[in-house]
Motif scaffolding. Sequence first.
Motif, short mmCIF file in Angstrom:
data_model
loop_
_atom_site.label_atom_id
_atom_site.label_comp_id
_atom_site.label_asym_id
_atom_site.label_seq_id
_atom_site.Cartn_x
_atom_site.Cartn_y
_atom_site.Cartn_z
N ALA B 471 59.84 -11.58 -5.76
CA ALA B 471 60.92 -11.14 -4.88
C ALA B 471 60.36 -10.40 -3.67
CB ALA B 471 61.90 -10.25 -5.64
N SER B 472 59.31 -9.57 -3.91
CA SER B 472 58.78 -8.83 -2.75
C SER B 472 58.07 -9.77 -1.80
CB SER B 472 57.89 -7.68 -3.21
OG SER B 472 56.84 -8.16 -3.98
N ILE B 473 57.42 -10.82 -2.35
CA ILE B 473 56.77 -11.80 -1.47
C ILE B 473 57.82 -12.62 -0.73
CG2 ILE B 473 55.36 -13.89 -1.45
CD1 ILE B 473 53.77 -12.65 -3.78
N PHE B 474 58.80 -13.18 -1.48
CA PHE B 474 59.86 -13.96 -0.83
C PHE B 474 60.65 -13.09 0.14
CE2 PHE B 474 60.19 -16.95 -4.72
CZ PHE B 474 59.26 -17.80 -4.16
N GLY B 475 60.94 -11.85 -0.30
CA GLY B 475 61.73 -10.95 0.53
C GLY B 475 61.05 -10.68 1.87
N SER B 476 59.73 -10.40 1.81
CA SER B 476 59.02 -10.13 3.06
C SER B 476 58.92 -11.37 3.92
CB SER B 476 57.60 -9.63 2.76
OG SER B 476 57.64 -8.68 1.75
N ALA B 477 58.80 -12.54 3.27
CA ALA B 477 58.63 -13.76 4.05
C ALA B 477 59.96 -14.28 4.58
CB ALA B 477 57.94 -14.84 3.21
N PHE B 478 61.03 -14.18 3.76
CA PHE B 478 62.29 -14.83 4.13
C PHE B 478 63.48 -13.89 4.23
CE2 PHE B 478 59.96 -17.90 1.27
CZ PHE B 478 59.43 -18.68 2.28
N GLY B 479 63.27 -12.58 4.23
CA GLY B 479 64.44 -11.71 4.40
C GLY B 479 64.51 -10.63 3.34
N GLU B 480 64.34 -9.35 3.78
CA GLU B 480 64.29 -8.21 2.87
C GLU B 480 65.64 -7.95 2.19
OE1 GLU B 480 62.17 -5.99 1.82
OE2 GLU B 480 60.39 -6.17 3.07
N HIS B 481 66.75 -8.22 2.93
CA HIS B 481 68.05 -7.83 2.41
C HIS B 481 68.46 -8.65 1.22
CE1 HIS B 481 68.39 -10.98 5.37
NE2 HIS B 481 69.54 -11.33 4.86
N LEU B 482 67.67 -9.72 0.94
CA LEU B 482 68.05 -10.58 -0.17
C LEU B 482 67.24 -10.28 -1.43
CD1 LEU B 482 68.31 -13.94 1.78
CD2 LEU B 482 70.18 -12.52 0.97
#
Lengths: 63, 710
Positions: B471-482
């Motif tokens: 989640a932290s990798i995806f969040g940083s790459a594609f949107g923190e709010h998600l």
Amino acid sequence: MATRLTHGLSALWRAIRELSGDDGYERYLAHRAANHPEQAVLSRRDWFAAQQQQQWTGIKRCC
Amino acid sequence: MSHKIPAIQTDYTMKTNLPPRTTRLATRAIWLVVALLGAAAVGGIALNRGETLNALWFITAALCVYAIAYRFYAAWIAATVLGIDETRATPAERLSNGRDFIPTHRWIVFGHHFAAIAGPGPLIGPTLAAQFGYLPGTLWILFGAVLGGCVQDMVTLFFSTRRDGRSLGQMARDELGNIGGSAALVATFLIMIILIAVLGLVVVNAMKNSPWATSTVAATLPIAMIVGLYMYKLRPGRVLEGSALGVTLLLLAVAAGGWVDGIPGLRVLFDHPGLTLAFAVIAYGFAAAILPVWLLLAPRDYLSTFMKLGTIILLIIAILWLRPDIKMPALTQFTDGSGPIFGGALFPFVFITIACGAVSGFHALISSGTTPKLISNERDIRMIGYGGMVLESLVAMMAMIAATVLDPGVFFAINAPAGIVGKEAAEAVATISSWGFPVSVEQMNLIARQMGEATLFARTGGAPSLAVGMASIFGSAFGEHLLALWYHFAIMFEAVFILTTLDAGTRVGRFMLQDLLGNIWQPLGRTSWYPSMLFSSAVVVAAWGYFLYIGVIDPNGGVNILWPLFGISNQILAAIALCVATGILVKSGKLKYVWVTGVPLLWLVIITSTATWQKLTSDDPRIGFLAAAQSLSDKLASGMLPPDKAAVAPQLIFNQQLDAALVLFFAALLWLIVLDMLRVCARHLQGKPVPPLSEEPHQPTQLEQAWQRD
């Protein structure tokens, strides 16, 4: 260029269909037509049921 | 024929048909660069101390090592050790029946093979092994794979392809004798039981007191059934339509889980402790085993395969895009065996903890199962057998990266069981910070809130920590709010294919048991006879359900016990596969190449025997099963235990003793088959009679000409 792109995309689509088994019935019909043209073929639903049963009799998924 | 297989130039034909000198020089220069880059990256990872290391180093090291191993070592094994013969007809061609024997394009076979071998194992093992630091696991994933796991997969695939796609158990019986064959069958059955139990435990721990995760995972059941009905009744065989519908519903279920989590009335329906969830998983496992495959198992498998491939691709893209820094040190103090996640020193336990992703014996069952029946030409074996495992090893590297980009304090807070660090948050952070991995209650609460969870303390099993990492990798790459959505997406993704392995494994276990029981009383062997089906399914579910139950009530989280047991059994299965391969090599007069399978075999025998020895004899209750039983019964006798713990203590004591017996039995099986293989080899070398090679005779392939014509 455009034809090469459509060619590539259709190859990709064919690969996705084959990998997922989406074209399985068509391949089954082709196999029967090529090897046993005299015999009757299963209906789509019966083929799918038999195929699923056969697919899940051995070890198919791992850790 | 609708299949078109282009005649691609391979390395073997290049030998006789050399390209011009300048091209050869350029090729050599490129491989030299790859070798130097790989050496620099591996050296950089291994020797780096204190500086921040970027995940890109790991990817570079991995890709270079894989490329060189695949281009040179695998090609040499294929051409010289195995003697790949592209003029030889494969079983798919000779026995082609349009059902299971189907000559198939190599990329399609590669896809099927990879989807079959890559399960949750390579994601969980590296996450747990990260407690030693990033280095030991990373090196084992890289070198264990290219020298051990990939070799095992490729040679097993080759030998099975030469033997009409026969299974590992049958090959062991044909080539070594009845002892080897029976040992392989028993080992396969037991590893299945342990595997399902530990995977069940991972799912239970991921859903424990998490209404969002539980409701999402629960929603996958009706979704799979809707897809099953769609594919079976509504639009028979339209797999892609059904899967698209299912994946859409799954993504909606992840979002809907957040909505459920926000409504107190609905929330309580899905807020359960571990034990309730364990019984739910056990009941589910039984239902899935007796329901028709088209209703639950098959549609769920379509969904999980799509989710798995999609998520892995997404993770690779996100890591390449983001290039996160590794925060875990190269080595931690826990290499001495005092680790909180599982007890045991670096040697041998890193090699036991990471099985899938480095060497996985289970793959030998796939490589001698469906895959050899699809291969259209022997020259595809290197790409499918060796290459498939290379890709799984890369998945394990991604899991290692996802675990080590977390703050080590956070990583340990999520993965360390309450029995080790303490039940209270303040107590846990104090313990973990005292190890030199600072973490605070506020930090943990913030992360839990961001992920949409009540707490992330002591969420053992590897799945929650992997999900936070992803989640932290995806969040940083594609949107923190998600972040919360990504977290629950990752949990759902892990749960979906863990449950698929659970269903499929229970079913296979049932067939094996029915086969066995059929020898005792013939009607029990009829797979479609309802009473036999109910009985054998119940036995298999009860067997893994027992271990799952004990794992859930264990105060140290159960993973500490079950995962090493799973690792040992998986490595023993790998050793059995390598025994069969080694025996075949010796009997084929290839004694000088026997080290190719012999060295990985020797290594597996050393690590599994050492691990077994320590699990039996260690005085440390966190390592030795018997020591744990002893320490618990002492505590029970002295009345030190609170009433709730005293109530379950006798069961825990019995279970530790059972685990000791089980691990001893595994080791005995291994030694039995190793000695049997050595006996067969020695007899062969002395010129005494041995079971003959069961390879099918050479028949020239007709396929190539047919494909070249059209």
